[in-house]
Design an enzyme around this catalytic site. Structure first.
Site: not given
Length: 485
Positions: A131, A186, A190, A193
């Protein structure tokens, strides 16, 4: 260069692949670059890689022959079928203990499958989340490696050298866990995010539509907020976006209000449903992107349903702006709390033994969701490795108690004035739900038993003892099989 002297190979010369190669070169590693369209290799060597120690290969065989043993090959290609295709091409060229690394945004289930498959072939495999985007890849990304633990010592030096560093100098890269653990973490990154971005967008719409703030004021406000507990990469770039102008003027107002997505937010929501975790805020952020794509429908509906214009005085603006800031902080904490809930459940389900303090450290710098309060999350899990939920940590409890009333007021204002704030209102609803000792689910379970004989538990009996009522007098005593999602 002598044959067999490269430290690592990278396949895939899109922007992330190129920048990771340049990053590795900066840290003294000899890298060989390969791309399926081999002309891109020459373009790269004559372009941004010119004058470096980076070498190129025009075939997989040439690439493999240029690597030290055990060979390390990192795939920076499109997730899905392309990864599987390259793995099949590589297998005949590799020997026992060589290592394939997938640095793309792969679904963790694919990484689980590939790990088991390559283990049967005697080849080591790592699936690592990367990232930080273009800038992070070049100057230091956050990296989340998982897969076969025995492969980690072979790549640790490279990964930790090129990764972002915390203010204390710690690399934002540590082993996550077996199988698909790295890509799962991950994926959750996200998802968070998505939530962070949607929350900022909701604050923007409230500030613009309700308070009437112009772009210059928005830029200044977000810039000031970035000096507080909200200090983060996304707040920083938001300030820059509102301040940005080109030859035609302010850019933000010329951008069409339809958002794209690549799938990791959707995967986060799907996995939350599969694991029974109430990831409400992040799910709403994904749905908000879906709704944004319905541009023509929204335009048509806006003509059909007129909203009342807010009537605020100048004296109203300052306290509301403070409330928006606090509501943003409150909601952001809820988003992270939900994300860590999902990782905790996955860790138990898949026996990953995730280290949540290390995960917070990996996200502290380099990645898109990097923020100051990730240090507080790290501290929370270091102080209590068995912490059930971030809401139970003293620091986060104190912040939530200080900001909940602001979040309530902003949620009420948004609803009253017809301004959509799905993720902020979801944060308040989740908080109220998780802090309620008793929910109305007793009625829900009675309904299920009434129409489907699904049974229920009782408050005066032990858990996992199930009962059925003959609600209509016409039913029997036979119940349906009970199950939990």
């Amino acid at each position: 260069m002598e044959t067999g002297q490269a430290d690592i190979a990278v396949i895939g010369l899109a922007v992330m692949g190129q920048n990771l190669i340049l990053n590795m070169n900066d840290h003294g590693f000899k890298v060989i670059a390969y791309n399926r369209t081999v002309s891109k290799v020459d373009d790269f060597l004559q372009g941004s890689a010119k004058g470096t120690n980076i070498i190129g290969a025009h075939s997989l065989e040439e690439m493999i022959n240029s690597l030290k043993a055990p060979r390390k090959i990192m795939l920076m290609v499109k997730a899905g079928e392309v990864v599987d295709t390259f793995i099949e091409h590589l297998i005949p060229l590799l020997t026992t203990n060589d290592i394939i690394i997938d640095g793309g945004n792969s679904n963790y289930t694919d990484t689980q499958r590939r790990t088991e498959y390559l283990q049967s072939k005697g080849i080591k495999y790592i699936g690592t989340g990367v990232s930080g985007g273009e800038e992070g890849a070049r100057s230091g990304p956050s990296m989340m490696p998982g897969g076969m633990p025995e492969a980690w010592p072979e790549v640790k030096q490279v990964f930790q050298a090129i990764a972002a560093k915390t203010p204390a100098g710690e690399p934002c890269c540590e082993w996550v866990g077996n199988g698909g653990a790295g890509h799962f973490v991950k994926m959750v990154h996200n998802g968070i995010e998505y939530g962070d971005m949607q929350l900022i967008c909701e604050a923007y719409q409230l500030m613009s539509d309700l308070l009437g703030l112009d772009n210059a004021t928005l830029a200044n406000t977000f810039s000031q907020w970035n000096k507080t507990e909200l200090d983060s990469y996304l707040i920083e770039i938001t300030a820059n976006i509102f301040a940005f102008k080109d030859e035609e003027g302010e850019v933000i107002d010329r951008i069409l209000d339809t958002a794209g997505q690549k799938g990791t937010g959707k995967w986060t929501g799907i996995n939350a449903l599969d694991l029974g975790i109430p990831l409400t805020l992040i799910a709403e952020s994904v749905f908000a992107r879906c709704l944004s794509s319905q541009k023509q429908t929204r335009a048509n509906a806006s003509k059909l349903y007129k909203k009342q214009t807010a009537k605020l005085t100048d004296d109203d603006i300052s306290p509301i702006l403070d409330d928006i800031k606090n509501a943003l902080l409150f909601s952001k904490i809820i988003s992270y709390a939900q994300g860590f809930m999902l990782m905790k459940e996955a860790s138990q389900q898949f026996s990953w033994d995730l280290n949540y303090g290390n995960i917070a450290l990996m996200w502290r710098e380099g990645c898109i969701i990097r923020s100051v309060f990730l240090e507080n999350i790290k501290t929370a899990f270091v102080n209590n490795e068995q912490l059930e939920n971030l809401l139970f940590d003293d620091y986060f409890k104190s912040v939530l108690e200080k900001t909940i009333n602001s979040a309530r007021r902003i949620s009420a204002l948004a609803i009253t004035h017809g301004i959509p704030a799905p993720s902020m209102t979801a944060a308040v609803s989740f908080f109220d739900g998780i802090t309620s000792h008793r929910s109305p689910a007793n009625l829900l379970q009675a309904q299920r038993d009434y129409f489907g004989a699904h049974t229920y538990e009782r408050v005066d009996r032990d858990r996992n003892e199930f009962f059925h009522s003959n609600w209509t007098g016409r039913g029997g005593s036979t119940s349906s099989t009970n199950y939990n999602v």
